[in-house]
Design a protein around this motif. Structure first.
Motif, PDB file in Angstrom:
ATOM      1  N   GLY A 132      31.364  21.129  41.773  1.00 34.09           N
ATOM      2  CA  GLY A 132      31.619  22.079  42.842  1.00 34.09           C
ATOM      3  C   GLY A 132      31.393  23.497  42.366  1.00 34.09           C
ATOM      4  O   GLY A 132      30.910  23.748  41.255  1.00 34.09           O
ATOM      5  N   GLY A 133      31.748  24.439  43.238  1.00 37.04           N
ATOM      6  CA  GLY A 133      31.548  25.841  42.935  1.00 37.04           C
ATOM      7  C   GLY A 133      32.848  26.543  42.614  1.00 37.04           C
ATOM      8  O   GLY A 133      33.900  26.229  43.173  1.00 37.04           O
ATOM      9  N   ILE A 134      32.790  27.519  41.682  1.00 37.72           N
ATOM     10  CA  ILE A 134      33.955  28.327  41.353  1.00 37.72           C
ATOM     11  C   ILE A 134      33.655  29.787  41.653  1.00 37.72           C
ATOM     12  O   ILE A 134      32.507  30.232  41.584  1.00 37.72           O
ATOM     13  CB  ILE A 134      34.396  28.165  39.885  1.00 37.72           C
ATOM     14  N   TYR A 169      50.146  43.123  33.051  1.00 41.26           N
ATOM     15  CA  TYR A 169      50.259  42.549  34.391  1.00 41.26           C
ATOM     16  C   TYR A 169      48.911  41.964  34.773  1.00 41.26           C
ATOM     17  O   TYR A 169      47.874  42.626  34.666  1.00 41.26           O
ATOM     18  CB  TYR A 169      50.666  43.595  35.421  1.00 41.26           C
ATOM     19  N   THR A 170      48.914  40.723  35.196  1.00 41.50           N
ATOM     20  CA  THR A 170      47.677  40.016  35.553  1.00 41.50           C
ATOM     21  C   THR A 170      47.755  39.518  36.986  1.00 41.50           C
ATOM     22  O   THR A 170      48.748  38.910  37.396  1.00 41.50           O
ATOM     23  CB  THR A 170      47.430  38.821  34.620  1.00 41.50           C
ATOM     24  N   ASP A 171      46.715  39.763  37.734  1.00 36.16           N
ATOM     25  CA  ASP A 171      46.573  39.265  39.109  1.00 36.16           C
ATOM     26  C   ASP A 171      45.278  38.461  39.141  1.00 36.16           C
ATOM     27  O   ASP A 171      44.183  39.016  39.030  1.00 36.16           O
ATOM     28  CB  ASP A 171      46.520  40.435  40.093  1.00 36.16           C
ATOM     29  N   GLU A 172      45.427  37.151  39.284  1.00 35.85           N
ATOM     30  CA  GLU A 172      44.271  36.262  39.112  1.00 35.85           C
ATOM     31  C   GLU A 172      44.144  35.312  40.286  1.00 35.85           C
ATOM     32  O   GLU A 172      45.135  34.744  40.767  1.00 35.85           O
ATOM     33  CB  GLU A 172      44.443  35.476  37.814  1.00 35.85           C
ATOM     34  N   THR A 173      42.911  35.120  40.748  1.00 35.77           N
ATOM     35  CA  THR A 173      42.607  34.164  41.812  1.00 35.77           C
ATOM     36  C   THR A 173      41.450  33.284  41.372  1.00 35.77           C
ATOM     37  O   THR A 173      40.397  33.785  40.968  1.00 35.77           O
ATOM     38  CB  THR A 173      42.232  34.881  43.122  1.00 35.77           C
ATOM     39  N   LYS A 174      41.662  31.969  41.444  1.00 32.99           N
ATOM     40  CA  LYS A 174      40.620  30.996  41.126  1.00 32.99           C
ATOM     41  C   LYS A 174      40.313  30.194  42.391  1.00 32.99           C
ATOM     42  O   LYS A 174      41.204  29.581  42.976  1.00 32.99           O
ATOM     43  CB  LYS A 174      41.075  30.066  40.005  1.00 32.99           C
ATOM     44  N   VAL A 231      37.032  14.459  48.465  1.00 32.91           N
ATOM     45  CA  VAL A 231      38.075  15.457  48.736  1.00 32.91           C
ATOM     46  C   VAL A 231      37.622  16.269  49.946  1.00 32.91           C
ATOM     47  O   VAL A 231      36.423  16.313  50.254  1.00 32.91           O
ATOM     48  CB  VAL A 231      38.335  16.395  47.541  1.00 32.91           C
ATOM     49  N   PRO A 232      38.547  16.912  50.668  1.00 33.93           N
ATOM     50  CA  PRO A 232      38.139  17.709  51.825  1.00 33.93           C
ATOM     51  C   PRO A 232      37.102  18.762  51.457  1.00 33.93           C
ATOM     52  O   PRO A 232      37.212  19.427  50.420  1.00 33.93           O
ATOM     53  CB  PRO A 232      39.455  18.352  52.285  1.00 33.93           C
ATOM     54  N   ALA A 233      36.116  18.934  52.307  1.00 37.66           N
ATOM     55  CA  ALA A 233      35.009  19.857  52.044  1.00 37.66           C
ATOM     56  C   ALA A 233      35.400  21.269  52.449  1.00 37.66           C
ATOM     57  O   ALA A 233      34.761  21.906  53.292  1.00 37.66           O
ATOM     58  CB  ALA A 233      33.762  19.403  52.784  1.00 37.66           C
ATOM     59  N   VAL A 234      36.455  21.777  51.836  1.00 38.54           N
ATOM     60  CA  VAL A 234      36.935  23.126  52.095  1.00 38.54           C
ATOM     61  C   VAL A 234      37.288  23.792  50.773  1.00 38.54           C
ATOM     62  O   VAL A 234      37.707  23.136  49.820  1.00 38.54           O
ATOM     63  CB  VAL A 234      38.170  23.130  53.032  1.00 38.54           C
ATOM     64  N   GLU A 235      37.119  25.111  50.710  1.00 40.12           N
ATOM     65  CA  GLU A 235      37.452  25.853  49.498  1.00 40.12           C
ATOM     66  C   GLU A 235      38.963  25.965  49.349  1.00 40.12           C
ATOM     67  O   GLU A 235      39.678  26.186  50.325  1.00 40.12           O
ATOM     68  CB  GLU A 235      36.835  27.252  49.558  1.00 40.12           C
ATOM     69  N   VAL A 236      39.429  25.806  48.120  1.00 37.77           N
ATOM     70  CA  VAL A 236      40.845  25.935  47.799  1.00 37.77           C
ATOM     71  C   VAL A 236      40.996  27.042  46.767  1.00 37.77           C
ATOM     72  O   VAL A 236      40.031  27.426  46.103  1.00 37.77           O
ATOM     73  CB  VAL A 236      41.436  24.617  47.274  1.00 37.77           C
ATOM     74  N   ALA A 237      42.227  27.563  46.640  1.00 33.90           N
ATOM     75  CA  ALA A 237      42.439  28.684  45.733  1.00 33.90           C
ATOM     76  C   ALA A 237      43.762  28.525  44.998  1.00 33.90           C
ATOM     77  O   ALA A 237      44.733  27.975  45.529  1.00 33.90           O
ATOM     78  CB  ALA A 237      42.418  30.008  46.497  1.00 33.90           C
ATOM     79  N   ALA A 238      43.776  28.997  43.758  1.00 34.81           N
ATOM     80  CA  ALA A 238      45.001  29.062  42.951  1.00 34.81           C
ATOM     81  C   ALA A 238      45.215  30.521  42.566  1.00 34.81           C
ATOM     82  O   ALA A 238      44.338  31.146  41.972  1.00 34.81           O
ATOM     83  CB  ALA A 238      44.869  28.200  41.704  1.00 34.81           C
TER      84      ALA A 238
END
Length: 816
Positions: A451-453, A480-485, A549-556
């Motif tokens: 998949g794509g990141i 301080y860290t602000d991270e989105t994957k 898996v569902p074909a939608v983008e997810v984020a952490a």
């Protein structure tokens, strides 16, 4: 009970040793942050090691951080050719030049003080950060750096969550290249050795003008593989790598410096060596596995091939095992019993292309220095892996990775109050995008993983050192860290279901029907027997009904503060003690190895480490002996581990752990012609609690890749240095106690304690232009497991990656 008592005695002895050293004179050190070590030659005894662990130049012995530093001369003398080999010279460090089931010849698995990561997937971050000239290397594939023209390497133990931050929860490996200088320099090298080795390297440094200099290096290394493929006579575990770097340094004034560099690494190699240890056939398609979360049915790859695929009609009926004497079937007949031979028959390919550029600008404004590091890196790779290690297409993988990263870091360093307060302020941004396209051909089905990141990481940090007295200093710091994957798994579909057309209610195949009735549904649409409802229809997020898996983008997302604080006291000019606390974190992510379907994309949460440390650093006998010591405890929560669930390993949060240990490290120069480097590390790592999702890991499981004991000794003896030339003899020894190579502690991946020896001799001819070096690596031909994969229920196999055998080499170098 007795084992715990023994461990307590060890820590009491270590603590007593620290007290004894304070009362007499020794000390020791490790961990650090940005390290750009320079070595200043002393008139006698040991060289002084200058580091920038706290973003400013300091003597390593005055820095309250645990760090192992090696100069470029030490790297050349020890014949270190890649970053994995530096682990042999640092206690409590384990680095392997392979990632479990990656097949890549350019991957890296690193653990420091019991913290790291075995998974190489782009959705899982490494636990040890690798930095090259101040630039973070984001992925495990591509982390096996070449050592062609290196100024220094530093291994920083423990969380580096303040000045580094990005995935340095276990520690950091900092690699600094040699910078252009204002003197002309030319070096040429050629080497040969076992397995038709042929290496060529050239280095040139040109002062173009009074303010501009250029430095370039090119290195080509090739050798045959050490594992023979019996099917086609080809070899695995070879090397065919070109690397190069060009750098320009411009110094138009005393206050401004600009360095622009570009590097490239191109590899055209076979896959990493992979030995089939065990093959287990199944008479049934479905394997029922009971876990604390329920009983699940998974397909058998060997059954799929023998009964539904290429062996159909030849390898027995359902309910029977395949005959061992039929070469058209998959069975234990393909276990060679020789770690240097394999029956693997798929494409033998591990191609890797990487290029990068970075621009470093530095303004010196007196008491303030402003530094900017801008970088871009891109990599592309194609890896063909034959997991089953048989001539048949049972478990095969084609993995294509296309990744790029861009980063920007700003640092402001300064001092006030007559240099009693030194501070560092900074900001950091990393953008990473990429796509992994992974075709898996299994005995029962073909499907895509990957998949794509799309990742963003922002950080701001501050640290200051205040000299309370001439001997006592306190250093607080925070980041301080602000991270989105983000992860888009839309590519993950089943393309071929080999159960299609079999009698029953699933004309498209039972696995596609599982995906149709599970993926994206509010709840699984299954019958009372646990099999999919033949009448279910695809959900809105499962177009075509074959997505796993569902074909939608997810984020952490993660927003974390990672503080650190240390205090150091100089008992004398030669003895410094320190205490420290530091915290590190690594963001969560997603599991991409899925079959035949999930309601949602499986995820895992961030992990955290808090480390408490007491250490000493000492130099004795007029700098003839350096002895550094530390005792530490790390509280490890939400540990990210890799466990098997179904057909492949999955990243999970394992629970809570605690790691206690100590390290002793130093150097000795009893005479001007002899130098000895030594290190000893001890780790007591274990789980305090384990989550049900970590099954089959339990409270008694050992941490993966974490030996209890590590030890190293290296010696250089200059036995001749006069008008007849210079002769230097070198020898080294590395030892580690037993380890498991996976979190599950599969016995097939248990590596007993072992030692590795190396030796070489260098003779420099009169005039100091030509040097001839000959030596042997892995002198006793010890073959040890570096990684592997075990799944006897579903994949039906156990495989292991073994180390390179004994090899001789001969090198000729010329220096102008």
């Amino acid at each position: 009970m007795e084992m715990n008592q023994n461990r307590h005695r060890i820590f009491l002895l270590a603590g007593s040793g620290l007290a004894m050293v304070v009362s007499s004179a020794p000390a020791w050190a490790q961990d650090a942050a940005n390290v750009q070590a320079a070595v200043e030659q002393s008139s006698g005894g040991l060289d002084e090691i200058v580091v920038t662990a706290r973003k400013r130049e300091e003597n390593a012995q005055d820095t309250p951080i645990a760090i192992t530093a090696m100069s470029g001369d030490m790297i050349e003398g020890r014949q270190i050719s890649n970053v994995a080999q530096v682990a042999s010279y640092a206690p409590n460090v384990a680095i392997q030049p392979v990632a479990n089931i990656s097949g890549s010849s350019a991957s890296l698995t690193a653990f420091i003080r019991g913290v790291g990561q075995t998974d190489f997937n782009i959705t899982v971050d490494p636990g040890v950060g690798i930095y090259v000239d101040g630039v973070y290397v984001a992925r495990s594939v591509g982390g096996l750096l070449e050592m062609a023209d290196i100024q220094s390497v530093q291994i920083l133990r423990g969380p580096q969550g303040t000045l580094f931050g990005k995935n340095t929860i276990g520690g950091a490996i900092v690699v600094n290249s040699r910078e252009p200088s204002n003197e002309f320099e030319l070096k040429l090298e050629a080497a040969t050795g076992r397995f038709n080795r042929a290496d060529i390297k050239g280095i040139i440094n040109i002062p173009i003008s009074d303010t501009l200099a250029m430095r370039a290096v090119a290195s080509y290394e090739t050798r045959d593989g050490y594992q023979l493929r019996l099917v086609d006579g080809d070899r695995q575990g070879d090397k065919d790598s070109f690397s190069g770097r060009v750098a320009f340094k411009w110094e138009p004034s005393d206050v401004f410096t600009a360095t622009l560099a570009g590097d490239v690494n191109i590899r055209r190699e076979g896959t990493a060596s992979n030995t089939l240890i065990e093959n287990r056939d199944s008479p049934d398609l479905l394997q029922f596995v009971t876990t604390p979360n329920g009983t699940f049915a998974f397909p058998s790859a060997n059954f799929g091939y023998n009964k539904l695929g290429g062996g159909a009609g030849q390898c027995g009926a359902p309910g029977e095992l395949a005959p061992l004497d039929n070469p058209n079937c998959v069975s234990s007949r393909w276990v060679t019993g020789d770690i240097d031979t394999t029956w693997a028959g798929s494409n033998n390919q591990s191609d890797f292309d990487l290029w990068g550029t970075n621009l470093t600008l530095e303004y010196n404004l007196g008491n303030l220095t402003l530094k900017s590091i801008s970088a871009y890196r891109e990599q592309n790779s194609i890896i063909e892996s034959d997991f089953d290690a048989t001539p048949h297409v049972v478990l095969q993988n084609t993995n294509k990775l296309d990744l790029w990263q861009a980063s920007q870091e700003l640092q402001l360093n300064g001092s006030v109050l007559d240099d009693r307060l030194k501070f560092t302020l900074g900001a950091y941004y990393l953008k990473e995008k990429g796509f992994g396209d992974e075709l898996l051909q299994f005995g029962f089905a073909d499907f895509f993983s990957g998949g794509g990141i799309d990742n963003d990481s922002y950080a701001a940090f501050a640290q200051a050192t205040f000299e309370v007295t001439d001997r006592l200093s306190i250093t607080p710091g925070i980041r301080y860290t602000d991270e989105t994957k983000r992860f888009d798994p839309s590519v993950q579909v089943i393309t071929v279901d080999r159960t299609a057309g079999l009698p029953g209610p699933y004309p498209d195949g039972v696995f596609i029907q599982f995906a149709r009735c599970i993926t994206g549904q509010a709840a699984p649409v299954l019958g009372p027997d646990g099999f999919p409802d033949p009448t279910c229809v695809p959900s809105a997020t499962n177009p075509g009904g074959n997505h796993v898996v569902p074909a939608v983008e997810v984020a952490a997302k993660a927003k974390e503060w990672t503080p650190a604080v240390s205090a150091n006291y100089e008992f004398s000019d030669d003895v410094m003690g320190y205490v420290s606390y530091s915290k590190g974190f690594k963001n969560g992510g997603f599991t991409q190895r899925i079959f035949p379907g999930e309601l949602v994309t499986p995820s895992f949460t961030p992990e955290f480490v808090e480390t408490y440390e007491v250490g000493l650093k000492t130099e004795l006998f007029d700098r003839r002996l350096r002895l550094n010591m530390a005792v530490f405890q790390s509280d490890y929560t939400d540990i990210q581990i890799v466990v098997s669930e179904g057909i492949a390993p999955k990243a999970r949060n394992g629970g809570v752990g605690r790691i206690r240990g100590f390290e002793i490290e130093g150097q000795a120069a009893p005479t001007d012609w002899l130098r000895i480097d030594y290190g000893l590390g001890y780790l007591d790592a274990g789980y305090r609690s384990v989550l049900a999702s970590a099954f089959p890991v339990n409270i008694d499981s050992k941490f993966a890749m974490v030996p209890e004991w590590t030890g190293t000794v290296a010696a250089n003896a200059t036995v001749l240095d006069n008008e007849n030339g210079k002769l230097v003899l070198r020898g080294d020894w590395y030892h580690q106690s037993s380890t498991f190579k996976d979190a599950i502690n599969n016995p097939q991946l248990f590596q007993p304690a072992y030692s590795v020896f190396g030796a070489n001799a260098s003779y420099t001819l009169p005039g100091d232009h030509f040097t001839i070096t000959g030596g042997v690596t892995n002198l006793t031909d010890k073959r040890y497991i570096q990684g592997g994969f075990v799944d006897l229920d579903v994949a039906g196999l156990a495989t292991a990656n073994f180390s390179r055998p004994r090899e001789w080499f001969l090198r000729v170098g010329y220096e102008f």
